[in-house]
Design a protein around this motif. Structure first.
Motif, PDB file in Angstrom:
ATOM      1  N   LEU A   1      -8.924 -40.698  13.207  1.00 18.09           N
ATOM      2  CA  LEU A   1      -7.687 -40.868  14.075  1.00 18.09           C
ATOM      3  C   LEU A   1      -7.685 -42.163  14.998  1.00 18.09           C
ATOM      4  O   LEU A   1      -6.616 -42.986  15.233  1.00 18.09           O
TER       5      LEU A   1
ATOM      6  N   TRP B   1      -6.092 -45.713  13.927  1.00 18.98           N
ATOM      7  CA  TRP B   1      -4.797 -46.008  14.002  1.00 18.98           C
ATOM      8  C   TRP B   1      -4.562 -46.916  15.318  1.00 18.98           C
ATOM      9  O   TRP B   1      -3.804 -48.001  14.827  1.00 18.98           O
TER      10      TRP B   1
ATOM     11  N   GLY C   1      -1.967 -49.875  10.216  1.00 18.81           N
ATOM     12  CA  GLY C   1      -1.544 -48.787   9.286  1.00 18.81           C
ATOM     13  C   GLY C   1      -2.486 -47.920   9.239  1.00 18.81           C
ATOM     14  O   GLY C   1      -3.281 -47.637  10.084  1.00 18.81           O
ATOM     15  N   GLU C   2      -2.235 -46.922   8.271  1.00 20.41           N
ATOM     16  CA  GLU C   2      -2.833 -45.647   8.062  1.00 20.41           C
ATOM     17  C   GLU C   2      -4.243 -46.071   7.511  1.00 20.41           C
ATOM     18  O   GLU C   2      -4.580 -46.423   6.672  1.00 20.41           O
TER      19      GLU C   2
END
Ligand code: GDP
Ligand code: MG
Length: 162
Positions: free
Chosen positions: A130, A133, A138-139
């Protein structure tokens, strides 16, 4: 056919991933950060994809937290050689200042970046995935180079680029 450069600070698992993609132990993997000291190129196989992969390694000064200039130069060279950069962070360690240095190098070079959060096996890595990010790239793609997890997702991200 494209060239993928695996970049990121020492000890995040770049060479482990390189070895998994190339299938031969061309790159040195060691528990001591900074054991491999150059760029290594191999022919990667991932599903039915074939591509060239570059492993970046560099001198790490254990007495100093900041990245040596040589590591930056090698990374910049790899970015110039590559079509796509796989920027690897360590989901267990979380995002460190040196990760932000790499993010900045990649942004400055206008590189096409895929962000990977390695060492993502197990729940200990969830917070780190997490946190990735925050890099604004981006992811993050959770990977475990050591356990071979997330390679299917990497395949799906790379396939449209082939
Ligand atoms: P590099 O310096 O970025 O090339 O990192 P290495 O590939 O040499 O790996 C550094 C350390 O992280 C080694 O001890 C690896 O075994 C370990 N490592 C690599 N991938 C993973 C992973 O997916 N999970 C865990 N837990 N450890 C990993
Ligand atoms: Mg290495």
């Amino acid at each position: 056919m494209f060239t993928l450069a695996i970049v990121g600070r020492p000890n995040v698992g770049k060479s482990t991933l390189f070895n998994r993609l190339v299938g031969k132990r061309l790159a040195l993997v060691d528990d001591q950060p900074g054991v491999t000291r150059d760029l290594r190129e191999g022919e990667a196989r991932l599903g039915d994809l074939r591509f060239t992969v570059i492993d970046t390694a560099g001198l790490e000064d254990a007495r100093d937290d900041s990245l040596p200039a040589r590591m930056r130069r090698l990374t910049e060279r790899a970015v110039e050689m590559a079509d796509i950069c796989l920027f690897v962070v360590d989901a267990r360690a979380g995002i460190l200042p040196d990760d932000r240095v790499f993010a900045e190098i990649l942004r400055r070079k206008n590189a096409h970046v895929i962000l990977a959060a390695n060492k993502a096996e197990g729940t200990a890595a969830e917070a780190g995935v997490l946190e990735a990010w925050e890099l604004g790239l981006g992811e993050p793609l959770p990977l475990s180079a050591e356990h071979g997890e997330g390679l299917g997702d990497l395949f799906h991200v790379l396939t449209p680029l082939a």
